[in-house]
Design a protein around this motif. Structure first.
Motif, PDB file in Angstrom:
ATOM      1  N   SER A  16      37.625  45.239  32.742  1.00  0.00           N
ATOM      2  CA  SER A  16      37.664  44.289  33.847  1.00  0.00           C
ATOM      3  C   SER A  16      36.433  43.399  33.832  1.00  0.00           C
ATOM      4  CB  SER A  16      37.726  45.031  35.189  1.00  0.00           C
ATOM      5  OG  SER A  16      38.879  45.832  35.272  1.00  0.00           O
ATOM      6  N   TYR A  28      49.217  31.901  40.501  1.00  0.00           N
ATOM      7  CA  TYR A  28      48.695  32.417  39.239  1.00  0.00           C
ATOM      8  C   TYR A  28      49.545  31.922  38.082  1.00  0.00           C
ATOM      9  CZ  TYR A  28      46.087  35.618  42.195  1.00  0.00           C
ATOM     10  OH  TYR A  28      45.247  36.143  43.143  1.00  0.00           O
ATOM     11  N   ASP A  40      51.523  32.493  34.599  1.00  0.00           N
ATOM     12  CA  ASP A  40      52.400  33.586  34.203  1.00  0.00           C
ATOM     13  C   ASP A  40      51.687  34.602  33.325  1.00  0.00           C
ATOM     14  OD1 ASP A  40      55.373  31.497  33.886  1.00  0.00           O
ATOM     15  OD2 ASP A  40      54.502  32.521  35.623  1.00  0.00           O
ATOM     16  N   LYS A  67      49.487  36.854  35.769  1.00  0.00           N
ATOM     17  CA  LYS A  67      50.051  37.342  37.028  1.00  0.00           C
ATOM     18  C   LYS A  67      50.083  38.865  37.039  1.00  0.00           C
ATOM     19  CE  LYS A  67      53.043  34.463  38.432  1.00  0.00           C
ATOM     20  NZ  LYS A  67      54.285  33.670  38.595  1.00  0.00           N
ATOM     21  N   GLY A  68      49.588  39.423  38.128  1.00  0.00           N
ATOM     22  CA  GLY A  68      49.556  40.870  38.269  1.00  0.00           C
ATOM     23  C   GLY A  68      48.291  41.510  37.742  1.00  0.00           C
ATOM     24  N   ARG A  69      47.489  40.732  37.019  1.00  0.00           N
ATOM     25  CA  ARG A  69      46.244  41.282  36.452  1.00  0.00           C
ATOM     26  C   ARG A  69      45.007  40.581  36.999  1.00  0.00           C
ATOM     27  NH1 ARG A  69      45.207  40.580  31.269  1.00  0.00           N
ATOM     28  NH2 ARG A  69      46.507  38.724  30.996  1.00  0.00           N
ATOM     29  N   CYS A  70      45.197  39.459  37.675  1.00  0.00           N
ATOM     30  CA  CYS A  70      44.061  38.688  38.169  1.00  0.00           C
ATOM     31  C   CYS A  70      44.179  38.472  39.671  1.00  0.00           C
ATOM     32  CB  CYS A  70      43.990  37.318  37.487  1.00  0.00           C
ATOM     33  SG  CYS A  70      43.423  37.374  35.796  1.00  0.00           S
ATOM     34  N   THR A  71      43.027  38.346  40.292  1.00  0.00           N
ATOM     35  CA  THR A  71      42.969  38.033  41.717  1.00  0.00           C
ATOM     36  C   THR A  71      41.930  36.947  41.928  1.00  0.00           C
ATOM     37  OG1 THR A  71      43.543  40.300  42.330  1.00  0.00           O
ATOM     38  CG2 THR A  71      42.564  38.908  44.035  1.00  0.00           C
ATOM     39  N   ASN A  98      41.638  42.180  35.503  1.00  0.00           N
ATOM     40  CA  ASN A  98      41.799  43.579  35.133  1.00  0.00           C
ATOM     41  C   ASN A  98      42.748  43.703  33.953  1.00  0.00           C
ATOM     42  OD1 ASN A  98      40.248  44.598  37.469  1.00  0.00           O
ATOM     43  ND2 ASN A  98      41.967  43.818  38.664  1.00  0.00           N
ATOM     44  N   SER A  99      42.751  44.886  33.364  1.00  0.00           N
ATOM     45  CA  SER A  99      43.645  45.158  32.228  1.00  0.00           C
ATOM     46  C   SER A  99      43.563  44.045  31.193  1.00  0.00           C
ATOM     47  CB  SER A  99      45.091  45.306  32.727  1.00  0.00           C
ATOM     48  OG  SER A  99      45.179  46.353  33.681  1.00  0.00           O
TER      49      SER A  99
END
Length: 120
Positions: A17, A60, A62, A65-69, A84-85
């Motif tokens: 991360s 976000y 594509d 998506k789901g790994r960043c904030t 992350n990841s």
């Protein structure tokens, strides 16, 4: 003079991360949509994330998506990107932008970028 200064990049192992920061000065930060973009060698600049001035509208890319904030602190005039990841394909120079438009083809202001390298 407007400045956007990114920090937090570096070398990380796959699966790890990083938290990028972009500190703004010289502009009314709280009124700007802010965005993160990245560019890998030999590739076009890619949209990563953006957040509106009040933080209510977030989008976000594509590929992240789901790994960043993305988040922002208007009092500190700073926008953040938590990643992350991480994957080797996330390796790129990451740029923040103020008022990005047209998918990142233009913006009012750009930072100088921070290198993110993900080792496999």
């Amino acid at each position: 003079q407007v400045q956007l200064v990114e920090s937090g990049g570096g070398l990380v192992q796959a699966g790890g991360s990083l938290r990028l920061s972009c500190a703004a000065s010289g502009l009314t930060f709280s009124t700007y949509t802010m965005g993160w973009f990245r560019q890998a060698p030999g590739k076009e600049r890619e949209f990563v994330a953006r957040i509106t001035w009040g933080g209510r509208n977030i989008r976000y890319g594509d590929s992240v998506k789901g790994r960043c904030t993305i988040s922002r602190d208007n009092a500190k005039r700073t926008v953040y990107l938590e990643m992350n990841s991480l994957k080797p394909e996330d390796t790129a120079v990451y740029y923040c932008a103020a008022n990005p438009r047209d998918g990142g083809s233009s913006a009012d202001y750009w930072g100088q970028g921070t290198q993110v390298t993900v080792a496999s």
